[in-house]
Scaffold this motif. Sequence first.
Motif, mmCIF file in Angstrom:
data_model
loop_
_atom_site.group_PDB
_atom_site.id
_atom_site.type_symbol
_atom_site.label_atom_id
_atom_site.label_comp_id
_atom_site.label_asym_id
_atom_site.label_seq_id
_atom_site.Cartn_x
_atom_site.Cartn_y
_atom_site.Cartn_z
ATOM 1 N N VAL A 178 -11.692 -3.093 7.492
ATOM 2 C CA VAL A 178 -11.633 -3.238 6.009
ATOM 3 C C VAL A 178 -13.059 -3.311 5.581
ATOM 4 O O VAL A 178 -13.633 -4.214 6.145
ATOM 5 N N CYS A 179 -13.477 -2.125 4.557
ATOM 6 C CA CYS A 179 -14.784 -2.137 4.191
ATOM 7 C C CYS A 179 -14.575 -2.232 2.549
ATOM 8 O O CYS A 179 -14.126 -1.939 2.003
ATOM 9 N N ALA A 294 -9.809 3.078 8.638
ATOM 10 C CA ALA A 294 -10.418 2.160 7.634
ATOM 11 C C ALA A 294 -9.653 2.291 6.318
ATOM 12 O O ALA A 294 -8.809 2.897 5.852
ATOM 13 N N MET A 295 -9.902 0.964 5.549
ATOM 14 C CA MET A 295 -9.360 0.741 4.352
ATOM 15 C C MET A 295 -10.580 0.486 3.365
ATOM 16 O O MET A 295 -11.484 -0.227 3.922
ATOM 17 N N GLY A 317 -9.421 10.131 5.261
ATOM 18 C CA GLY A 317 -8.051 9.925 5.777
ATOM 19 C C GLY A 317 -8.070 8.212 5.285
ATOM 20 O O GLY A 317 -6.798 7.767 5.758
ATOM 21 N N ALA A 318 -8.872 7.651 4.941
ATOM 22 C CA ALA A 318 -8.919 5.967 4.618
ATOM 23 C C ALA A 318 -8.117 5.786 3.221
ATOM 24 O O ALA A 318 -7.940 6.725 2.506
ATOM 25 N N LEU A 358 -0.526 -5.798 3.923
ATOM 26 C CA LEU A 358 0.546 -4.767 4.242
ATOM 27 C C LEU A 358 -0.108 -3.309 5.060
ATOM 28 O O LEU A 358 0.607 -2.707 5.816
ATOM 29 N N MET A 359 -1.244 -3.065 4.814
ATOM 30 C CA MET A 359 -1.980 -1.852 5.697
ATOM 31 C C MET A 359 -1.972 -2.268 7.116
ATOM 32 O O MET A 359 -1.600 -1.355 7.556
ATOM 33 N N GLN A 360 -2.331 -3.585 7.116
ATOM 34 C CA GLN A 360 -2.424 -3.980 8.586
ATOM 35 C C GLN A 360 -1.009 -3.886 9.486
ATOM 36 O O GLN A 360 -0.855 -3.453 10.282
ATOM 37 N N ALA A 361 0.127 -4.156 8.430
ATOM 38 C CA ALA A 361 1.422 -4.213 9.155
ATOM 39 C C ALA A 361 1.907 -2.769 9.458
ATOM 40 O O ALA A 361 2.599 -2.518 10.298
#
Length: 363
Positions: A178-179, A294-295, A317-318, A358-361
Motif C-alpha cells: 500500500v502506497c 499495489a494499492m 493495474g493498481a 478488503l483489498m488484502q483479503a
Amino acid sequence: MAKKIRVLIIDDSASVRQTLAAVLEADPEIEVMGAASDPFMAARKIQEEVPDVITLDVEMPRMDGITFLRKLMLQRPIPVVMCSSLTEAGSETLLQALEAGAVDVILKAKIGAADSLADDAIRIREVVKSASHARLPSVRRSEARSASAAGPAKKLTADAMLPPPSGRAMAKTTEMVVCVGASTGGTEALREMLEALPANAPGMVIVQHMPEKFTAAFAKRLNGLCEVEVKEAADGDPVLRGHVLIAPGDRHMLLERQGARYHVSVKTGPLVSRHRPSVDVLFRSAARAAGANAMGVIMTGMGDDGARGMLEMKQAGAYTVAQDEASSIVFGMPKEAIARGGVERILPLDQIAREVLLMQARS
C-alpha cells in the motif's frame, strides 16, 4: 485581482520576523498584514484585523506558542503554521502542536539561514498557502483562491527522479503493498487510518510532506499508538506485512523490488512537484515495481503532488483510492488525482483502513 492571503507573524526574534516576512511577500499571493513579538501583542492585532493564516513561534516570553494555539482554537480558530528549531525536542513539541490544531510546520533554523533559503523559501510559501485553504472545526476556508504554486523555480515532475513506467510491472501475486501520499492535515489523518489497522496489515509506504528530522518523531509517535510497526524509512528497508515506512523529510522514497520482495530506496534529488519527499516519485516507482500488486491512497493536502503518479499506478493495474472532500482538511491533492482520472474509489477517512483490509483479503 484575487484577494491576497493575509499573514500574521508571531515570533520573539526580530530577525526571524524580518526574514520570514521577506520570504512570504516575495509571493504575489501573500501579504504580511503584521508581526508580533508575543501572543499578547498578537491577540490585540487579531482583534483589529483577523488574518487568514498565522505563523507561530513555539518558545516565546510571557506565553508559549502551544498555550496560545490551544486558546486560539477554542476562541477563534485560524489556520496556524508552527515554527520551531531543527531539534528532536522541537519535533516532539511540534507533534503536540499538530494535535492541538496546527495545520503544518516550518523550521526556524532554515528561516534564519539566508544562504540555504532557496528550496526552503518555496516550501515556506507553499505551507502558508496550503494553510489558508484548511478547514478548521468552526471555520470554513474558501477554496476560491488559486491552488497553483507560484514559486520562483520550475515545477519538476517525477521525470526528474526516474523515467515513466515501461508497462513491465510485476504480475499479480499474493502479497500487496500500500502506497500512501498526504500533505496538509495528513499527520492526524494518517494517525486515524493507521490506528485502525491490525498487526498483520499489508506492508505500507507513506510520503507525508514534512521537514527533515520531524518524520522520525512522527514515526515514533505513531509506532507507540498503532498495532502495526511504524518507522522512518532508511535506504534498503524491506517492505513487510505489519510494517509501515515513512519517507524521511527532505529525501525522496522509491519502491523497488527484487524477485517478489519489495524494499525502499531513499535518495536525495530535486524538488518534485515542489516537494521532497514527493508523492509522485513514490507512486511512479510503485507503478514500475509493483503494478497490480499495489494499492494507492491519496489523502488530504494542497496542490497536485501525487495526481500524475496515481494515474500511472492505475494504468499499471493498481487499485487507487482518494480521501473524500468532507473528511479532508484540504481537498487539493485528492481533487487533482480525481480530475486526472487516476482514482477508482472515493472514501471518507474512517473507511480507508477497512478498504485496505478488503483489498488484502482479495489478493
